[in-house]
Design a protein around this motif. Structure first.
Motif, mmCIF file in Angstrom:
data_model
loop_
_atom_site.group_PDB
_atom_site.id
_atom_site.type_symbol
_atom_site.label_atom_id
_atom_site.label_comp_id
_atom_site.label_asym_id
_atom_site.label_seq_id
_atom_site.Cartn_x
_atom_site.Cartn_y
_atom_site.Cartn_z
ATOM 1 N N LEU A 20 -27.371 -60.608 -25.181
ATOM 2 C CA LEU A 20 -26.253 -60.156 -24.361
ATOM 3 C C LEU A 20 -25.543 -61.407 -23.901
ATOM 4 O O LEU A 20 -26.190 -62.399 -23.566
ATOM 5 N N SER A 21 -24.244 -61.396 -23.879
ATOM 6 C CA SER A 21 -23.483 -62.609 -23.576
ATOM 7 C C SER A 21 -22.417 -62.309 -22.542
ATOM 8 O O SER A 21 -21.869 -61.213 -22.514
ATOM 9 N N GLY A 22 -22.152 -63.280 -21.709
ATOM 10 C CA GLY A 22 -21.103 -63.133 -20.717
ATOM 11 C C GLY A 22 -20.221 -64.365 -20.679
ATOM 12 O O GLY A 22 -20.695 -65.487 -20.833
ATOM 13 N N TYR A 27 -12.982 -61.876 -24.310
ATOM 14 C CA TYR A 27 -13.794 -60.770 -23.835
ATOM 15 C C TYR A 27 -14.749 -61.315 -22.781
ATOM 16 O O TYR A 27 -14.928 -62.530 -22.648
ATOM 17 N N ILE A 28 -15.405 -60.420 -22.034
ATOM 18 C CA ILE A 28 -16.284 -60.883 -20.960
ATOM 19 C C ILE A 28 -17.745 -60.519 -21.205
ATOM 20 O O ILE A 28 -18.632 -61.137 -20.625
ATOM 21 N N LEU A 29 -17.999 -59.533 -22.063
ATOM 22 C CA LEU A 29 -19.368 -59.124 -22.364
ATOM 23 C C LEU A 29 -19.534 -58.920 -23.855
ATOM 24 O O LEU A 29 -18.627 -58.430 -24.536
ATOM 25 N N ARG A 30 -20.707 -59.286 -24.343
ATOM 26 C CA ARG A 30 -21.043 -59.042 -25.743
ATOM 27 C C ARG A 30 -22.524 -58.712 -25.838
ATOM 28 O O ARG A 30 -23.356 -59.360 -25.201
ATOM 29 N N GLY A 31 -22.855 -57.714 -26.635
ATOM 30 C CA GLY A 31 -24.243 -57.390 -26.923
ATOM 31 C C GLY A 31 -24.467 -57.365 -28.416
ATOM 32 O O GLY A 31 -23.628 -56.864 -29.166
ATOM 33 N N MET A 32 -25.597 -57.938 -28.877
ATOM 34 C CA MET A 32 -25.905 -57.951 -30.305
ATOM 35 C C MET A 32 -27.401 -57.713 -30.502
ATOM 36 O O MET A 32 -28.222 -58.203 -29.726
ATOM 37 N N LEU A 86 -17.659 -64.705 -14.838
ATOM 38 C CA LEU A 86 -18.750 -65.258 -15.619
ATOM 39 C C LEU A 86 -19.899 -64.274 -15.655
ATOM 40 O O LEU A 86 -20.391 -63.864 -14.617
ATOM 41 N N GLY A 87 -20.283 -63.822 -16.792
ATOM 42 C CA GLY A 87 -21.380 -62.868 -16.922
ATOM 43 C C GLY A 87 -22.637 -63.544 -17.416
ATOM 44 O O GLY A 87 -22.592 -64.567 -18.060
ATOM 45 N N TYR A 140 2.396 -72.405 -26.054
ATOM 46 C CA TYR A 140 1.038 -71.941 -25.783
ATOM 47 C C TYR A 140 0.309 -73.040 -25.018
ATOM 48 O O TYR A 140 0.520 -74.236 -25.272
ATOM 49 N N TYR A 141 -0.601 -72.637 -24.137
ATOM 50 C CA TYR A 141 -1.402 -73.592 -23.371
ATOM 51 C C TYR A 141 -2.885 -73.385 -23.667
ATOM 52 O O TYR A 141 -3.349 -72.261 -23.882
ATOM 53 N N ALA A 142 -3.626 -74.488 -23.671
ATOM 54 C CA ALA A 142 -5.067 -74.415 -23.871
ATOM 55 C C ALA A 142 -5.711 -73.672 -22.705
ATOM 56 O O ALA A 142 -5.213 -73.706 -21.577
ATOM 57 N N PRO A 143 -6.822 -72.974 -22.947
ATOM 58 C CA PRO A 143 -7.459 -72.200 -21.878
ATOM 59 C C PRO A 143 -7.850 -73.071 -20.688
ATOM 60 O O PRO A 143 -8.218 -74.242 -20.844
ATOM 61 N N ALA A 144 -7.763 -72.487 -19.497
ATOM 62 C CA ALA A 144 -8.241 -73.156 -18.295
ATOM 63 C C ALA A 144 -9.773 -73.226 -18.362
ATOM 64 O O ALA A 144 -10.385 -72.842 -19.368
ATOM 65 N N ILE A 145 -10.398 -73.718 -17.308
ATOM 66 C CA ILE A 145 -11.853 -73.824 -17.294
ATOM 67 C C ILE A 145 -12.471 -72.473 -17.661
ATOM 68 O O ILE A 145 -12.077 -71.429 -17.151
ATOM 69 N N ASN A 146 -13.399 -72.496 -18.603
ATOM 70 C CA ASN A 146 -14.026 -71.268 -19.052
ATOM 71 C C ASN A 146 -15.468 -71.539 -19.441
ATOM 72 O O ASN A 146 -15.824 -72.652 -19.826
ATOM 73 N N ALA A 147 -16.288 -70.515 -19.323
ATOM 74 C CA ALA A 147 -17.730 -70.686 -19.539
ATOM 75 C C ALA A 147 -18.273 -69.576 -20.420
ATOM 76 O O ALA A 147 -17.722 -68.477 -20.486
ATOM 77 N N PHE A 148 -19.369 -69.899 -21.078
ATOM 78 C CA PHE A 148 -20.060 -68.937 -21.938
ATOM 79 C C PHE A 148 -21.550 -69.117 -21.707
ATOM 80 O O PHE A 148 -22.078 -70.225 -21.840
ATOM 81 N N MET A 149 -22.246 -68.039 -21.304
ATOM 82 C CA MET A 149 -23.659 -68.143 -20.965
ATOM 83 C C MET A 149 -24.494 -67.196 -21.808
ATOM 84 O O MET A 149 -24.135 -66.037 -21.995
ATOM 85 N N ASN A 150 -25.615 -67.687 -22.318
ATOM 86 C CA ASN A 150 -26.514 -66.900 -23.162
ATOM 87 C C ASN A 150 -27.953 -67.025 -22.664
ATOM 88 O O ASN A 150 -28.380 -68.098 -22.253
ATOM 89 N N ILE A 151 -28.656 -65.918 -22.701
ATOM 90 C CA ILE A 151 -30.100 -65.925 -22.531
ATOM 91 C C ILE A 151 -30.628 -65.059 -23.661
ATOM 92 O O ILE A 151 -30.235 -63.899 -23.772
ATOM 93 N N GLY A 152 -31.466 -65.614 -24.516
ATOM 94 C CA GLY A 152 -31.837 -64.890 -25.720
ATOM 95 C C GLY A 152 -33.326 -64.700 -25.879
ATOM 96 O O GLY A 152 -34.134 -65.477 -25.373
ATOM 97 N N TYR A 153 -33.685 -63.677 -26.607
ATOM 98 C CA TYR A 153 -35.093 -63.351 -26.824
ATOM 99 C C TYR A 153 -35.306 -62.959 -28.279
ATOM 100 O O TYR A 153 -34.614 -62.085 -28.814
#
Length: 843
Positions: free
Chosen positions: A155-157, A162-167, A5-6, A828-841
């Motif tokens: 920036l996203s984690g 994927y595990i990191l994203r920047g925009m 988790l990023g 195919y199986y649905a994804p296990a527990i997964n999270a997406f976190m954002n802090i934006g400015y």
């Protein structure tokens, strides 16, 4: 399974209104919905990716504005429609692939901020950009002046594909000199995603400029692209999942010199551009004209093998314990039992054994080099590239307060370029461009074995095209008109469309299996298209209304399905006709101070559909094409959604759908092999089979709470009636009656034979949650935070779909009987527990 988790920074464009908290929640959900569609699902096989639907629809529709986000982990398709029936427009220009009918979400991958301005419509909803598709339509507005002035950094984690994203996005807004500029750039990365052996490496860019000349004229130009390289996950059998002790086992990778390497890698880049002229003729008249261009480079790598080389796939059925003897019926010999236990132990306790053995493939090729023999193993890259030009012009005229009309024309011309090239010889030296299956059947000296008769026995090096090379050209033209009006308590509309499609194949290789039909032009197939729609809404009062819609449309068959064996010859499918689609829906809408929502019943019938399957036939040891035409299907069901305002800060949303989507007949079929030139007429017993890869029943209950800039959401979702993709080959009349005493009566019904049933997957429950905070700063700046967690209870047993392999239930491999077919389906199986976190400015 690794859970990473990023921490990230993301910004949501929020208007400074008294509903800031609600707006923040909506944008956060939309951002994650876009993520789920454009990245998470695209990490699966091509077939899985095709189930993607529109990102959003009308914000006034409680059902359509929620299901795309809520049900995306299960690849939910509205009304069970294939995504070819959902149209995607950009500045009024349609960007669906005309060969497959589907929109490639990789085209806009990673451009969440740039594509946020969009309008979605339901199948019969009036609009200003299209006649409308039976599965709904979405128009993305890329005009530079439509973006809020300022900068947006994120920036996203997450622990997804994927595990990191920047925009970063910057917009000038509309300046005093009439110019507006917007630019956005992003990067997404994972050395390894949530599925072992996968990776992600993608850049994205967007540039737009607009000049507003005066009150009447403006010109907008936008260009974008998202070059991407990603390793894919593969489906596998339940036996392999059990032995690997994980429903997220991925057979596509293995170790090479101690490092992980994926055999199934997608490289895609689709640079696109659109120019738009807005002409405000009068206050009540407007003309919008757009031209779009796209060049698509899309290649997928895959392992290939030659001669007597064994199948390198780790989960190939002959490498599994079940291939040693039938545990249900056979009494094993001591030797078989010992071998069974040995293979089982290797699968369970030796990770390298259940993955690709790259080192062994390199060693085998080195041995072949020493003997001056053909390369045994290699990696090929299959290309489906495309060059497309689109033109669209729409005229809107508001006659008075009670009536208006809209008219539009559209033109598309597309060149699809299909070939494969040698990506990696894996240390090998000699590879000749001949068909290995034909060599077995006809010998090394036959001309039939040549993939390119004009260059026989051509030696292939890395980067060279081989095997097949052809183009498919498609040209489309259409015009449509819609009138809408009001009269007392009634709103109504009527619309019509007429168009035409032309398509042909251009072969660039003279193939030895079809020397007279493979090179040059196939001749042009032409189809006349058209349709009508009408709708009536009755307003009982300001809070309640009833809507009745109906429509009929003739659609040209897709070029993707129109050729019997497109890799080797020019033949069209027999008796190719336009597809007929007709149906309608009836809706009760309600909007009171306490509750808003709708209840809809719908019915759709499809006729004259065409489907094409291409696969390696294990039974017959040769590549096979199976084309079905004259298919009839029915889709019908009920959709319901309601949002209850419990307090000023708390709301409850309930959503549910029950649908049916099934084949209504047993279509005629043609079976063609790459190792011979003739085609064999047949019939597929598909009646009663259901649409696959999507829940036909889905239900959700969500709580939303917001206070002082905080928002919270908790959603419980239940899915049921998910069906496996059935094998048409298994249900061929010739296959069903081949090895038994079955026959067919005068009405085409099977006698003495039972058609295999379609596997229905178990339903299940998922819990999702999110929390966020929107902070308003001085001078229009803001910060937003959001954390969303999907599948909180970590349900790892939810199958999203899969497919039957194209083999009979049982067959003799020369020494023993295999497991029953149902044990060899892939899932195919649905994804296990997964999270997406954002802090934006935003600044």
């Amino acid at each position: 399974m690794k859970q990473r988790l990023g921490l990230a920074i993301v910004l949501f464009c929020l208007a400074p209104t008294i509903f800031a908290q609600q707006k923040a929640k909506q944008n956060a959900r939309e951002d994650n919905a876009s993520f789920m569609f454009t990245e998470s699902q695209l990490n699966d096989d091509d077939d899985a990716a095709q189930s993607v639907q529109a990102l959003v629809s009308s914000n006034n529709d409680v059902y359509l504005s929620n299901v795309g986000y809520l049900f995306s982990p299960m690849r939910f398709r509205v009304r069970g429609y294939d995504s070819q029936y959902n149209d995607m427009y950009i500045n009024g220009v349609q960007f669906n692939d005309v060969e497959t009918g589907r929109f490639s979400y990789g085209l806009i991958g990673g451009l969440n901020d740039a594509t946020r301005n969009k309008e979605g419509i339901s199948p019969f909803e009036t609009n200003n950009f299209t006649f409308g598709a039976i599965g709904g339509s979405t128009n993305i507005d890329l005009r530079a002046s439509q973006y809020s002035a300022g900068s947006k950094l994120s920036l996203s984690g997450c622990n997804r594909s994927y595990i990191l994203r920047g925009m970063y996005t910057y917009s000038t807004g509309l300046m005093k000199n009439g110019w507006a500029f917007t630019g956005s750039a992003g990067y997404r990365w994972a050395n390894e995603g949530n599925i072992e052996g996968t990776f992600y490496n993608a850049f994205s860019y967007f540039l737009a400029a607009e000049k507003v000349f005066n009150d009447k004229h403006s010109l907008s130009i936008a260009t974008w692209g998202a070059p991407t390289e990603r390793g894919q996950q593969g489906a596998s059998t339940e036996e392999a999942y059990y032995l690997a002790n994980s429903h997220y086992y991925n057979p596509n990778w293995g170790y090479q010199n101690g490092k992980k390497r994926n055999a199934r890698v997608v490289n895609s880049f689709e640079p696109s551009a659109v120019a738009t002229w807005d002409f405000k003729i009068k206050e009540d008249m407007k003309l919008v004209t757009s031209a779009g261009f796209k060049y698509s480079s899309y290649g997928t790598s895959a392992l290939g093998w030659n001669g007597n080389a064994s199948d390198p796939r780790p989960d190939y059925y002959k490498k599994l314990p079940s291939s040693i003897f039938n545990v249900y019926n056979d009494v094993p010999t001591p030797e078989q039992l010992e071998q069974f236990n040995e293979v089982t132990d290797l699968w369970k306790h030796n990770k390298a054994y259940r993955q690709l053995d790259w080192d062994l493939m390199y060693f085998s090729n080195q041995q072949a080099n020493a003997l001056d023999k053909e390369t045994l193993y290699y990696v090929e890259e299959r290309h489906n590239d495309q060059l497309a030009f689109n033109f669209n012009s729409v005229f809107n005229h508001t006659i008075n307060d009670h009536s208006s009309y809209t008219a539009g024309i559209a033109v598309n011309t597309t060149k699809g370029m299909h070939f494969k090239k040698m990506k990696d010889l894996l240390g090998g030296v000699l590879y000749t461009d001949i068909d290995k299956f034909s060599v077995r059947d006809y010998g090394e000296n036959s001309s039939i074995i040549q993939n390119d008769l004009d260059h026989p026995n051509r030696r292939i090096g890395e980067g060279d095209k081989f095997g097949y090379n052809y183009n498919i050209f498609v040209n489309k033209q259409s015009a449509w008109l819609r009138y809408q009006g009001k009269s007392g308590s009634f709103n109504y509309f009527a619309s019509g469309k007429i168009g035409s499609t032309q398509m042909f194949r251009e072969g660039l290789m003279r193939n030895g299996r079809a020397p007279l039909k493979s090179l040059g032009s196939s001749g042009t197939a032409k189809f006349l298209e058209g349709g009508v729609k009408a709708g009536l809404t009755y307003f009982l009062n300001g809070n309640h209304s009833f809507t009745l819609n109906a429509g009929y449309e003739d659609r040209a068959p897709l070029a993707y399905n129109s050729f019997v064996a497109p890799r080797i010859k020019n033949d069209f499918v027999n008796d190719l006709k336009t597809e007929r689609v007709y149906g309608g829906d009836f809706t009760y809408n309600f909007n009171t101070p306490v509750v808003m929502g709708r209840i809809t019943g719908y019915y759709t019938r499809f006729q004259n559909q065409v489907e094409l399957e291409a696969f390696y036939n294990d039974n017959e040891s040769r590549f096979t094409y199976l084309s079905m035409n004259g298919i009839k299907k029915e889709h019908w069901g009920v959709e319901a959604a309601a949002t209850f305002r419990l307090t000023s800060n708390l709301s409850l949303t309930a959503i549910g759908t029950w649908s049916e989507a099934e084949y209504m007949n047993n279509p005629v079929a043609t079976r063609t092999y790459e190792s011979e030139s003739e085609s064999n007429p047949d019939r597929v017993y598909a009646k009663g089979m259901r649409a696959n890869g999507t829940p036909l029943s889905a239900y959700s209950l969500s709580l939303d709470y917001n206070i002082k800039g905080w928002f919270f959401n908790l959603s419980g979702n239940y899915y049921d009636r998910i069906y496996l993709d059935f094998s048409a080959y298994r249900r061929l009349e010739s296959v069903l009656t081949r090895d038994n005493d079955g026959s067919v009566d005068a009405n085409g019904n099977l006698v003495g034979v039972t058609v295999p049933s379609q596997e229905k997957l178990k339903g299940g429950f998922m819990l999702d949650a999110s929390i966020g905070k929107y902070i308003r700063l001085r001078n229009g700046k803001s910060i937003s935070l959001n954390l969303s967690v999907n599948n909180v209870l970590n349900n790892t047993n939810m199958r999203t779909g899969g497919y039957e392999q194209n083999r009979d239930d049982t067959y003799d491999d020369g020494s023993m009987r295999t497991y029953m077919f149902s044990k060899n389906s892939k899932y195919y199986y649905a994804p296990a527990i997964n999270a997406f976190m954002n802090i934006g400015y935003r600044f």
